[in-house]
Design an enzyme around this catalytic site. Sequence first.
Site, short mmCIF file in Angstrom:
data_model
loop_
_atom_site.label_atom_id
_atom_site.label_comp_id
_atom_site.label_asym_id
_atom_site.label_seq_id
_atom_site.Cartn_x
_atom_site.Cartn_y
_atom_site.Cartn_z
N MET A 134 58.08 -29.47 -54.98
CA MET A 134 59.43 -28.96 -55.22
C MET A 134 60.41 -30.12 -55.19
SD MET A 134 59.41 -25.49 -52.86
CE MET A 134 58.53 -26.26 -51.47
N GLN A 165 52.59 -35.61 -58.51
CA GLN A 165 52.74 -34.79 -59.71
C GLN A 165 53.68 -35.47 -60.70
OE1 GLN A 165 55.06 -31.02 -60.21
NE2 GLN A 165 53.04 -30.06 -60.34
N CYS A 215 57.17 -26.39 -64.49
CA CYS A 215 58.57 -26.35 -64.11
C CYS A 215 59.40 -25.67 -65.20
CB CYS A 215 59.11 -27.76 -63.85
SG CYS A 215 60.86 -27.73 -63.35
N LYS A 260 49.25 -27.82 -62.85
CA LYS A 260 49.94 -26.61 -62.38
C LYS A 260 50.72 -26.04 -63.56
CE LYS A 260 52.85 -24.82 -58.63
NZ LYS A 260 53.99 -24.19 -59.32
N ASP A 312 55.49 -15.99 -54.77
CA ASP A 312 55.94 -14.88 -53.91
C ASP A 312 55.23 -14.79 -52.56
OD1 ASP A 312 57.75 -14.22 -55.83
OD2 ASP A 312 56.76 -12.38 -56.49
#
Length: 337
Positions: free
Chosen positions: A18, A71, A101, A140, A205
């Site tokens: 993040m 990443q 992203c 990802k 989530d």
Amino acid sequence: MKIGSIDLGEMPLFLAPMEDVTYKSFRYMCKKYGADVMYTEFVSSEALIRDIQKTKQKMTLFDFDRPVTIQIYGHDINSMVEAAKVAEECQPDFIDINYGCPMKKIIRHGAGAGMLLDPDKMQRMTEAIVKAVKIPVTAKTRLGWDHDTKIIVDVAERLQDAGVAALAIHGRTRSMLYTGEADWSLIADVKNNPRMKIPIIGNGDINGPEKAKAFLEQSGVDALMIGRGSIGRPWIFSEVKHYLKTGELLPPPTVADVVQNVRDQLNMSIEWKDNVRSGILMMRRHFAKYFPTLPNFRELRIRLLQAETLESVQELLDLIEVGYGDTRVDYTNVSLK
């Protein structure tokens, strides 16, 4: 579960990459509470090959990080290959490609989730990166670009064919950003696809142990990845591990426990940045999340977010600890937004 030759054990927990969140001090806190695999903040391929110091600082790795991945994101295949080589020099355990992203500044040139509009290029880019480095490459991504293009089953096969050693999937499309609910049924479709042989990591989530177990049972993934649910709650990793192992919920931390964690993270942020104000600014996103459900807390939260000096932050933390010390922080209905 293994990535390349790295044995991560059974059901490892990954800290999601993040921006402006997964820097040194926050990674340390998450590792302390049981996160098994660390990701750096994602870094731009173009910035890396231009030798931009701020970007290179994001790739500074520490002994506590292991195993850890850097990443990278970008839209140009040659630049991504060169960036992967630069990242490899920092000696991560593997390199991850950001195909997920959703933010405009990333996708406007076709990077991040923008690559989902061109699966052929995504496959070519992955193949080129895998060939260019000697360590494992992972990726990802998301379910697709929008509701009408949920192509994740095909994309997963393509990325496996291109040589990725594992694949993390966020259960939303790009157009959803972080709205709506993550669709773990499509993550399950990838995991249950007989063609898939690489580990699949589920993401989206996970805001507590019960959600983690439910998503795991629904999808059968090899690992879980937690992102926004860990901001202000790095102990979510130990909570999830305990629940998966015993079926019992750990008691939530007291405010005094939380305050001590905030102090530790703040001090490490200041030390890492070698600048008090920069360290405080880094913490503001976390300040906003660490005390989510305390009664009559609005004024203290505003003051904490506006504090400019270490003395003022420490005084406010003292006030919080004295006023709420034995209160337990309830995360039951805390939104990830």
